[in-house]
Design an enzyme around this catalytic site. Structure first.
Site, PDB file in Angstrom:
ATOM      1  N   SER A   5       1.092  -1.185   0.137  1.00  0.00           N
ATOM      2  CA  SER A   5       0.109  -0.156  -0.030  1.00  0.00           C
ATOM      3  C   SER A   5       1.021   1.099   0.163  1.00  0.00           C
ATOM      4  O   SER A   5       2.133   1.200   0.003  1.00  0.00           O
ATOM      5  CB  SER A   5      -1.102  -0.131   1.256  1.00  0.00           C
ATOM      6  OG  SER A   5      -0.250   0.161   2.433  1.00  0.00           O
ATOM      7  N   PRO A  63       7.382  -9.825  -7.383  1.00  0.00           N
ATOM      8  CA  PRO A  63       5.941  -9.324  -6.654  1.00  0.00           C
ATOM      9  C   PRO A  63       5.039  -8.787  -7.771  1.00  0.00           C
ATOM     10  O   PRO A  63       3.921  -9.020  -7.473  1.00  0.00           O
ATOM     11  CB  PRO A  63       6.568  -8.380  -5.989  1.00  0.00           C
ATOM     12  CG  PRO A  63       7.974  -8.485  -5.603  1.00  0.00           C
ATOM     13  CD  PRO A  63       8.608  -8.959  -6.917  1.00  0.00           C
ATOM     14  N   CYS A  87      -9.385  26.910  11.363  1.00  0.00           N
ATOM     15  CA  CYS A  87     -10.515  26.317  12.135  1.00  0.00           C
ATOM     16  C   CYS A  87     -10.095  26.389  13.481  1.00  0.00           C
ATOM     17  O   CYS A  87     -10.361  27.440  14.195  1.00  0.00           O
ATOM     18  CB  CYS A  87     -10.622  25.017  11.717  1.00  0.00           C
ATOM     19  SG  CYS A  87     -12.146  24.396  11.955  1.00  0.00           S
ATOM     20  N   LEU A  88      -9.532  25.235  14.102  1.00  0.00           N
ATOM     21  CA  LEU A  88      -9.005  25.221  15.530  1.00  0.00           C
ATOM     22  C   LEU A  88      -7.888  26.363  15.643  1.00  0.00           C
ATOM     23  O   LEU A  88      -7.746  27.037  16.524  1.00  0.00           O
ATOM     24  CB  LEU A  88      -8.333  23.882  15.618  1.00  0.00           C
ATOM     25  CG  LEU A  88      -7.869  23.797  17.194  1.00  0.00           C
ATOM     26  CD1 LEU A  88      -8.903  23.916  18.231  1.00  0.00           C
ATOM     27  CD2 LEU A  88      -6.996  22.492  17.308  1.00  0.00           C
ATOM     28  N   HIS A 128     -11.712  26.034   6.272  1.00  0.00           N
ATOM     29  CA  HIS A 128     -10.642  25.355   5.914  1.00  0.00           C
ATOM     30  C   HIS A 128     -10.112  25.628   4.373  1.00  0.00           C
ATOM     31  O   HIS A 128     -10.729  25.190   3.626  1.00  0.00           O
ATOM     32  CB  HIS A 128     -10.901  23.786   5.747  1.00  0.00           C
ATOM     33  CG  HIS A 128     -10.913  23.303   7.123  1.00  0.00           C
ATOM     34  ND1 HIS A 128      -9.755  22.932   7.942  1.00  0.00           N
ATOM     35  CD2 HIS A 128     -12.074  23.143   8.162  1.00  0.00           C
ATOM     36  CE1 HIS A 128     -10.265  22.317   9.159  1.00  0.00           C
ATOM     37  NE2 HIS A 128     -11.628  22.393   9.232  1.00  0.00           N
ATOM     38  N   GLU A 166      -7.535  25.507   2.833  1.00  0.00           N
ATOM     39  CA  GLU A 166      -6.409  24.369   2.377  1.00  0.00           C
ATOM     40  C   GLU A 166      -7.363  23.555   1.458  1.00  0.00           C
ATOM     41  O   GLU A 166      -6.888  23.016   0.477  1.00  0.00           O
ATOM     42  CB  GLU A 166      -5.908  23.718   3.429  1.00  0.00           C
ATOM     43  CG  GLU A 166      -6.555  22.674   4.254  1.00  0.00           C
ATOM     44  CD  GLU A 166      -7.153  23.264   5.611  1.00  0.00           C
ATOM     45  OE1 GLU A 166      -7.341  24.655   5.797  1.00  0.00           O
ATOM     46  OE2 GLU A 166      -7.436  22.554   6.634  1.00  0.00           O
TER      47      GLU A 166
HETATM   48  N1  GLN Z   1     -12.220  21.116  17.252  1.00  0.00           N
HETATM   49  C1  GLN Z   1     -12.835  22.372  16.608  1.00  0.00           C
HETATM   50  C2  GLN Z   1     -14.271  22.223  16.294  1.00  0.00           C
HETATM   51  O1  GLN Z   1     -15.151  21.083  16.507  1.00  0.00           O
HETATM   52  C3  GLN Z   1     -12.177  22.417  15.382  1.00  0.00           C
HETATM   53  C4  GLN Z   1     -12.333  21.660  14.069  1.00  0.00           C
HETATM   54  C5  GLN Z   1     -11.254  21.853  13.217  1.00  0.00           C
HETATM   55  O2  GLN Z   1     -10.382  22.216  13.339  1.00  0.00           O
HETATM   56  N2  GLN Z   1     -11.563  21.138  12.045  1.00  0.00           N
HETATM   57  O3  GLN Z   1     -14.876  23.265  16.173  1.00  0.00           O
END
Ligand code: GLN
Length: 534
Positions: A13, A191, A382-383, A508, A510
């Site tokens: 994998s 293989p 986000c976080l 996000h 990204e």
């Molecule tokens: N834990 C945080 C929340 O649920 C951030 C989530 C995250 O970073 N995707 O809001």
């Protein structure tokens, strides 16, 4: 009618099958064919959303809120397309559909079985994916390695499907590893032969082999593999390790993969427009400068856990002919401001990415504090935005002990709290605030400067949010809320205007960055870091 390419993996994998599939998609679309792409994951989870990133790497989120395998990120980035839930099929989701139908009595008294019911559902997902966008070509990649028990229903479905639609309308590509033995200087083909034999024992004769290898494969070795695996000599394609994954399409093109694929599928070969991609790869290979960006996260032992963040940083680098070195920082190792200084004094910028749970949080908060106090370019995702808010509340607005209720339910200042609609949710699967939502951007802010737009769409995956009870005090203390939901109720972007780049978002970004169109917030971070270094 859609033609199908089935991609399986053999020997080991983590072969980079996803990159091969994505690269082929890019090459076909560069010839003007419309392409869609689907991933089959044999695990029983309904989606990877409930899996630890240590298990499975990043969870990639589509516009429609689908929580998917990280290969969908590669597909979107290489083919420059937006995918959705139907593009990622897991065994769990297939079983769930079949069992739900059984409970509703839809099988009219039949015994529900692997064949034809599970295989039937898998085949119907192929049809659903092709109906969605009606592509000329649908590429379907099966996760795992041929021979895995759990992958069997997918392989059997592909066997049946190929027969049903006519063999001229599909092809099978088997990606395998040629191990290199440095002591004898040999590439071993055995293989691969065994793996093709396993695939044939399930009734699938591959039309093409893609050989993952560290060193070039000689013509003699390719011919030997062709002979023993019953594949045309021209269809034994070498795929050497490349410095950048974005070089892979061009390398495969040199091996004439697309010409052979189109020939096998009975489609016309056309002139490929790969000029923009080639120019991009030239830039990637010849950076004029470099910077180091720290990534302070919780899952740093597994780089795949942050793959879209890393790719987004690179994309912003490509735009500026800059190489981005990533310095991984395990946030739980940071216990004091001295620790942060040690880690961050030699970097040009820092990202705190998304994450869940309290482990490493205090370290992340120290990272944000250091960045803010030292005007070190900072991007919070986000976080990373929630940390920016907590840090600001504690250290600037004087709200001692401020926290998110995710980490401290009894905090006196709950500056980040569970979203109202999350309070009565039962179960963890697919219940977060997921997918694309609009965000209003405030003029005159760093965010607006980056986006140059009043209204943007970004992808989300979170349960907690900025608590508006603290909006006034934080704003009075200088934090700017530069993006909100259109009704103004959810804070989506915050920034600290005194720094050159201290921007954090609840979504996000990204997931939307593409090598050809890097995301404005990553560009903002990287360009500020480049200026600062100069
Ligand atoms: N834990 C945080 C929340 O649920 C951030 C989530 C995250 O970073 N995707 O809001």
């Amino acid at each position: 009618m859609t033609k199908y390419i089935f991609i399986t993996g053999g020997v080991v994998s983590s072969l980079g099958k996803g990159i091969v599939a994505a690269s082929l998609g890019r090459l076909l679309s560069a010839r003007g064919y419309s392409v869609s792409i689907q991933k089959f994951d044999p695990y029983i989870n309904v989606d990877p959303g409930t899996m630890s990133p240590f298990q499975h790497g990043e969870v990639f989120v589509c516009d429609d809120g689908a929580e998917t395998d990280l290969d969908l990120g590669h597909y979107e980035r290489f083919i420059d397309t937006n995918l959705s839930q139907i593009n990622n099929v897991t065994s769990g989701s297939v079983y769930q559909t079949v069992i739900n139908k059984e409970r509703k009595g839809e099988y009219l008294g039949a015994t529900v079985q692997m064949i034809p019911h599970i295989t039937g559902e898998i085949k119907s997902r192929l049809i659903q994916a092709s109906k969605k966008t009606n592509p000329d070509i649908l590429i379907a990649e099966v996760g795992g390695t041929v021979g895995d028990i759990e992958g069997l229903p997918f392989i059997e479905s592909i066997r049946q499907f190929r027969s049903e639609i006519g063999f001229q309308n599909s092809m099978s590509i088997h990606v395998t590893l040629l191990p290199y033995l440095p002591t004898s200087g040999e590439l071993k083909t055995k293989p691969t032969q065994h793996s093709v034999n396993v695939l044939r024992s399930y009734g699938i004769q591959p039309e093409m082999l893609v050989l993952r290898t560290q060193v070039p494969v000689s013509k003699a070795e390719k011919d030997k593999i062709a002979l023993f695996c019953s594949v045309n000599k021209d269809c034994v394609i070498e795929c050497k390790d490349m410095k950048s994954i974005y070089e892979v399409p061009l390398y495969l093109e040199e091996q004439k993969i697309t010409t052979q694929v189109l020939k096998t599928l009975g489609l016309k070969d056309k002139r490929a427009n790969l000029k923009p991609w080639k120019e991009m790869v030239e830039k990637i290979k010849n950076p004029k400068k470099q910077i180091t960006i720290a990534l302070a996260g919780k899952y740093t032992e597994l780089n795949d856990a942050y793959i879209s963040v890393v790719e987004s940083l690179k994309h912003a680098g490509f735009k500026n002919s800059a190489k981005i070195n990533i310095k991984w920082i395990a946030s739980e190792d940071i216990k004091s401001m001295n620790d942060v200084k040690k880690h961050l004094s030699d970097v040009d910028g820092v990202v705190v990415p998304g994450g869940f749970g309290v482990r490493g949080i205090e370290g992340k908060l120290k990272v944000v504090q250091y960045a803010r106090e030292n005007n070190l370019p900072y991007l919070g995702l986000c976080l990373g935005m929630q940390c920016a808010v907590i840090e600001y509340a504690r250290n600037v607005a004087g709200l001692k002990g401020a926290n998110s209720t995710e980490f401290d339910k009894n905090s006196e200042y709950k500056v980040v709290d569970l979203m109202e609609e999350q309070k009565n949710i039962a179960g963890y699967g697919a219940t977060m605030r997921l997918g694309s939502f609009p965000c209003k951007v405030k003029r005159g802010t760093k965010a607006f400067n980056a986006y140059k737009s009043d209204l943007i769409q970004e992808r989300h995956r979170h349960r907690f949010e900025f608590n508006n009870e603290y909006k006034q005090i934080l704003e009075e203390n200088g934090l700017v809320i530069s993006g909100t939901s259109p009704d103004g109720l959810l804070a989506e972007i915050v920034e600290y205007p005194k720094n050159d780049w201290h921007v954090a978002c609840q979504f996000h970004p990204e997931f939307k960055s593409r090598p050809s169109s890097p995301h404005p917030l990553f560009v903002g971070l990287v360009e500020t870091a480049l200026k600062r270094k100069k």
